[in-house]
Design an enzyme around this catalytic site. Structure first.
Site, PDB file in Angstrom:
ATOM      1  N   GLU A 130       0.803  -1.216   0.042  1.00 54.15           N
ATOM      2  CA  GLU A 130       0.040   0.054  -0.078  1.00 54.15           C
ATOM      3  C   GLU A 130       0.853   1.329   0.005  1.00 54.15           C
ATOM      4  O   GLU A 130       1.828   1.569   0.618  1.00 54.15           O
ATOM      5  CB  GLU A 130      -0.820   0.054   1.250  1.00 54.15           C
ATOM      6  CG  GLU A 130      -2.016   1.155   1.137  1.00 54.15           C
ATOM      7  CD  GLU A 130      -2.962   1.211   2.281  1.00 54.15           C
ATOM      8  OE1 GLU A 130      -2.303   0.582   3.458  1.00 54.15           O
ATOM      9  OE2 GLU A 130      -4.154   1.713   2.199  1.00 54.15           O
ATOM     10  N   GLY A 268       3.260  -0.273  11.065  1.00 54.46           N
ATOM     11  CA  GLY A 268       2.667  -0.862  12.177  1.00 54.46           C
ATOM     12  C   GLY A 268       2.139  -2.297  11.750  1.00 54.46           C
ATOM     13  O   GLY A 268       2.511  -3.429  12.274  1.00 54.46           O
ATOM     14  N   GLU A 271      -3.605  -4.528   6.322  1.00 59.38           N
ATOM     15  CA  GLU A 271      -4.675  -5.551   6.541  1.00 59.38           C
ATOM     16  C   GLU A 271      -4.791  -6.480   5.305  1.00 59.38           C
ATOM     17  O   GLU A 271      -5.811  -6.671   4.611  1.00 59.38           O
ATOM     18  CB  GLU A 271      -5.897  -4.593   6.313  1.00 59.38           C
ATOM     19  CG  GLU A 271      -6.073  -3.712   5.309  1.00 59.38           C
ATOM     20  CD  GLU A 271      -5.491  -2.306   5.260  1.00 59.38           C
ATOM     21  OE1 GLU A 271      -4.542  -2.080   6.050  1.00 59.38           O
ATOM     22  OE2 GLU A 271      -6.273  -1.571   4.583  1.00 59.38           O
ATOM     23  N   ASN A 272      -3.760  -7.211   4.809  1.00 58.41           N
ATOM     24  CA  ASN A 272      -3.810  -8.187   3.646  1.00 58.41           C
ATOM     25  C   ASN A 272      -5.063  -9.037   4.070  1.00 58.41           C
ATOM     26  O   ASN A 272      -4.783  -9.934   5.022  1.00 58.41           O
ATOM     27  CB  ASN A 272      -2.601  -8.651   3.045  1.00 58.41           C
ATOM     28  CG  ASN A 272      -1.414  -7.920   3.360  1.00 58.41           C
ATOM     29  OD1 ASN A 272      -1.701  -6.884   2.402  1.00 58.41           O
ATOM     30  ND2 ASN A 272      -0.632  -8.252   3.915  1.00 58.41           N
ATOM     31  N   GLU A 303      -6.497  -3.965  12.380  1.00 56.48           N
ATOM     32  CA  GLU A 303      -6.360  -4.634  10.546  1.00 56.48           C
ATOM     33  C   GLU A 303      -7.425  -5.498  10.866  1.00 56.48           C
ATOM     34  O   GLU A 303      -7.936  -5.897   9.659  1.00 56.48           O
ATOM     35  CB  GLU A 303      -5.358  -5.347  11.076  1.00 56.48           C
ATOM     36  CG  GLU A 303      -3.830  -4.730  11.181  1.00 56.48           C
ATOM     37  CD  GLU A 303      -3.824  -3.430  10.395  1.00 56.48           C
ATOM     38  OE1 GLU A 303      -4.009  -3.451   9.152  1.00 56.48           O
ATOM     39  OE2 GLU A 303      -3.133  -2.560  10.987  1.00 56.48           O
ATOM     40  N   GLU A 325      -9.612   3.773   7.004  1.00 55.41           N
ATOM     41  CA  GLU A 325      -8.445   4.035   8.292  1.00 55.41           C
ATOM     42  C   GLU A 325      -9.093   4.688   9.562  1.00 55.41           C
ATOM     43  O   GLU A 325      -8.923   4.300  10.411  1.00 55.41           O
ATOM     44  CB  GLU A 325      -7.333   5.154   7.777  1.00 55.41           C
ATOM     45  CG  GLU A 325      -6.406   4.523   6.826  1.00 55.41           C
ATOM     46  CD  GLU A 325      -6.154   2.938   7.001  1.00 55.41           C
ATOM     47  OE1 GLU A 325      -5.903   2.633   8.407  1.00 55.41           O
ATOM     48  OE2 GLU A 325      -5.706   2.034   6.128  1.00 55.41           O
TER      49      GLU A 325
HETATM   50 ZN   LIG Z   1      -5.556   0.519   8.724  1.00 52.88          ZN
END
Ligand SMILES: [Zn+2]
Length: 829
Positions: A130, A268, A271-272, A303, A325
């Site tokens: 991303e 951090g 989210e795959n 996530e 987000e």
């Molecule tokens: Zn996120």
């Protein structure tokens, strides 16, 4: 056109592409058999794309070493590739394109990252994309609104775990290589596809509920296995799945749920779907505080929320990045408080997460939550405090405004209506209006389309609540009385305000806490009487959220130059030792150190550093044995001792074992390095002692820490070498570059690096044009010089009006930080 220009896709051209092409499926074959061979810089990647088209030509995105063959509907075409885009022509109504290419292993955390573990020589791979780095691994349509069913086929060394979004369906081969074919994904965007491979340590579990049964996996490097507390990770994971399953009423859509903790990670977590990647900082090698565990739980839940919001339903373009987000950020705290043992999650949010938003929202480059994102470079820079923390704060208000039940009902309808599709803000507003029956457009206009924040102040003898930048707020004012030296909440008043000045009728109180409960997003000031009560008894307030809000108010007033820095430091000295919320304590200790370095004038700084060192030392000695507070003070000692050397001998003696560490404090490798950095920065420990420390801990973390310690030594030649390496040594990994930059800046020693000021401004444009955005951003931000005036940066800005907007954004932000420092320092004279 430079590669970086070709790589920067715009909203207009991608919108035109998705209008002309209906994508069906992408099959990706990767050969990473030779990854263990460090000499091998690239890997073979073949992509087969199936799509319908109403155009005769288009381009396909790919960044890598070479493009070898392009076959369009069975016919080979000459390769037309500019380093970022492959032109393809002769399209028909329905097409199959195959592209054979060689991708490059990454050392910057972008694309397919390759890492070799110094402990055991094992090689690990993972991907991070991303917003737009999947094209570093496969030829693809790199834009979120072109979803496809992806099939990954990966050839890798035998014995490795090979992972992707889906479970494997066939594994073939023998001898030294295996080929693993994964089940096709459901329709997903390219930036959340994912691959990981290597001899990872694996633990398994299952989550079941009714008919649902989800296989859980957790992974880390083999050399970290002894530190991997998978029990807690799985516990939070199961609690989260229980919670979201119920709240969203949409069965977990992605089959299995793997979570992998990877080295040299730039963020951090990501989210795959089915294969979430996390930073290894969440595998605690040493002691960890409850705040760190809370932070990890929050990220796991953030996530997980994306599995629905972001992955199942995805923004059409990066303008609406905030939508996923802020939602996930809100859910991270909400689910922590509702479903896990971290019931104080909103106190951490109020104190730390919102500080990030307030800081960003006061920069000249701030933007509405609903942002204008014309291209990918702009998208990359928008993973910021507005998109995450302000968005989540504002969403929290929306939940209060429409009611929790209506909010979740709206979310459920939104998932049902748009599953596997793409949306914009309007689609969510429609769903929320239908579920709540309320007009959310006015809220959207007031909060999503504006910038900045109101400052709330009680005026005229506490009879008027004034706000700058007037907008509608629902808020609470808490009334606290001092009784036997303790601040106790006696009363609270809830009200709506809209205008610049609102008459209020408040009870008599020693402390009036504006925005008690943290319902709104605003800077709340303390009036003088409240400030005096807080100076006396802040740490006696028996409510972590309220204390967090007071600390936050004090910090904002200090940053604005309204509360004298020395008065702020005095409050910290008096009340931090009794702060029981470890997250608030750690944040406050960091703010105090920042205040000394940035907001005090030069003539009092050394004295303040020395005094702060003693405060921290005393805090460490007095802290409860084995507590998170003790660990927070021990870490703070590292920073304090890097700018003042009076305790160097004591610290060295504890590291040598000739003096005992405070009872209950484990001198694990992580804490030792924090202290070693300090000794290196003040010149107490030199090269030999640092190397000795490295031989005790020759791990990835140890090596990165040693790079920083070596570069921190306060010698002009050392800093000069580090300076040059940071800009010129392209073999430095993302983490080693970060460590080198930290070394250059260590110990607050401007005198050692001010001679590079001119060099900085000569280097930033070329570096932006030639290095990846992740690396360039670290350099431009990390090495920005703390000059005594704004002249140099203003001259650069004036002379580089046509520099890329994203580079200018970073420089303008750094300029603003410097301007604030100079400004607040002047007020503190
Ligand atoms: Zn996120």
């Amino acid at each position: 056109m430079s590669t970086n220009l070709a790589a920067n896709l715009s909203r207009e051209e991608t919108a035109a592409r998705s209008a002309a092409i209906s994508l069906h499926s992408i099959r990706v074959e990767l050969d990473i058999t030779d990854a263990v061979n460090a000499e091998q810089t690239g890997f073979r990647t073949s992509t087969t794309l199936r799509f319908d088209a109403v155009t005769e030509d288009t381009w396909i995105d790919f960044i890598g070493e070479t493009v070898e063959r392009v076959i369009v509907n069975g016919a080979e075409q000459p390769v037309a590739w500019d380093g970022a885009r492959i032109r393809v022509a002769g399209l028909q109504a329905s097409n199959e394109i195959r592209i054979d290419a060689v991708g490059a292993y990454s050392r910057s955390g972008e694309g397919l990252h390759r890492f070799t573990d110094p402990v055991d020589g094992a090689t690990y791979l993972y991907t991070q994309y991303e917003p737009a780095d999947s094209r570093r691994v496969m030829a693809c349509f790199e834009q979120p609104d072109m979803k496809a069913e992806y099939t990954f086929v990966i050839t890798a060394p035998t014995g490795w775990h090979v992972l992707s979004n889906q479970s494997p369906v066939v594994t073939t081969g023998g001898g030294s290589a295996q080929t693993v074919e994964f089940a096709p994904t459901k329709r997903i965007s390219s930036y959340i596809t994912s691959v990981a491979a290597g001899p990872y340590h694996r633990v398994s579990d299952t989550w079941t509920k009714g008919e649902q049964r989800v296989q859980l996996g957790a992974f880390c490097r083999a050399s970290l296995a002894e530190h991997f507390d998978h029990k807690e990770i799985f516990e939070v994971t199961r609690q989260g799945l229980d919670f979201f399953d119920e709240a969203f009423d949409f069965a977990y859509p992605w089959g299995k749920y793997d979570q992998i903790f990877v080295p040299e990670y730039n963020l951090g977590a990501m989210e795959n779907p089915g294969l979430v990647t996390f930073t290894e900082a969440y595998v605690f090698r040493g002691a960890a505080t409850e705040a760190q565990r809370e932070g990890r739980a929050n990220t796991i839940l953030h996530e997980m929320a994306h599995m629905w919001f972001g992955d199942l339903v995805t923004m059409t373009w990066w303008d609406d990045l905030w939508l996923k987000e802020s939602f996930a950020d809100y859910m991270g705290s909400h689910a922590s408080a509702a479903a896990t043992r971290f019931t104080d999650a909103w106190a951490s949010f109020a104190n730390r997460r919102k500080a990030w938003a307030y800081e960003q929202d006061q920069l000249p480059t701030t933007h509405p939550i609903v942002a204008d994102i014309p291209d990918l470079e702009a998208a990359k820079l928008n993973f910021d405090g507005i998109t995450y923390a302000k968005g989540a704060s504002v969403l929290k208000q929306l939940v209060a405004f429409v009611g929790e039940e209506a909010f979740f009902a709206g979310a459920r309808a939104y998932f049902r209506d748009h599953a596997y599709g793409n949306t914009t803000l309007d689609d969510l507003l429609v769903a929320l209006e239908a579920s709540s029956g309320r007009d959310v457009r006015a809220w959207s206009t007031a909060w999503l389309e504006t910038t900045g924040m109101s400052t709330l102040t009680l005026e005229d003898d506490r009879t008027v609540l004034a706000q700058t930048d007037p907008r509608p707020h629902r808020l609470r004012i808490g009334a606290f009385a001092l009784s036997d030296g303790v601040l106790v909440r006696r009363d609270s008043v809830e009200l709506d305000i809209q205008d610049e000045r609102t008459p209020v009728d408040l009870p008599d109180a020693d402390l009036l806490l504006v925005n008690d409960g943290d319902l709104t997003y605003a800077k709340a000031r303390l009036d003088e009487r409240s400030l005096k009560a807080v100076e006396r008894a802040l740490s006696t307030i028996d409510d972590a959220l309220a204390r967090g809000l007071v600390w936050s108010s004090l910090w904002n007033a200090t940053r604005d130059g309204e509360l004298p820095a020395l008065r702020y430091l005095e409050i910290v000295r008096r009340h931090a030792p009794a702060e029981s919320h470890v997250g608030i304590l750690a944040g406050t200790l960091a703010n105090a150190a920042f205040t000394i370095e940035h907001y005090l004038s030069d003539d009092v700084r050394d004295e303040a550093r020395a005094m702060w060192l003693e405060t921290v030392w005393e805090g460490l000695v007095q802290a409860e044995a084995g507590s998170g507070s003790q660990l927070s003070w021990a870490r703070a000692l590292g920073h304090a001792a890097s700018v003042a050397d009076a305790r160097s001998g004591d610290i060295a003696a504890m590291l040598d074992g000739t003096a005992p560490a405070p009872e209950g404090l484990g001198l694990d490798a992580d804490l030792r390095w924090i202290w070693v950095q300090a000794l290196a920065a003040v010149g107490t420990w030199g090269k030999d002692r640092i190397r000795e420390e490295l031989s005790r801990d020759d791990t990835m973390s140890g090596r990165t820490a040693a790079v920083e310690a070596l570069a921190s030594r306060p010698k002009p030649r050392v800093r000069e070498e580090a300076w040059r390496a940071a800009w010129e040594d392209e073999s430095l990994t993302n983490d080693h570059l970060g460590a080198t930059i930290a070394g250059v800046r260590a110990g607050g020693r401007r005198d050692l690096i001010e001679r590079f000021d001119t060099d900085y401004f000569e280097r930033i444009l070329p570096v932006w044009q030639t290095r990846s955005i992740e690396i360039a951003r670290r350099l431009v931000r990390g090495l920005f010089p703390a000059t005594p005036t704004l002249d140099a940066v203003d001259a650069w800005l004036a002379g580089n009006a046509d520099a890329p907007g994203s580079l200018r954004r970073i420089v303008i932000e750094q300029r603003d930080h410097l301007a604030r420092d100079l400004n607040v320092r002047a007020k503190n004279l």
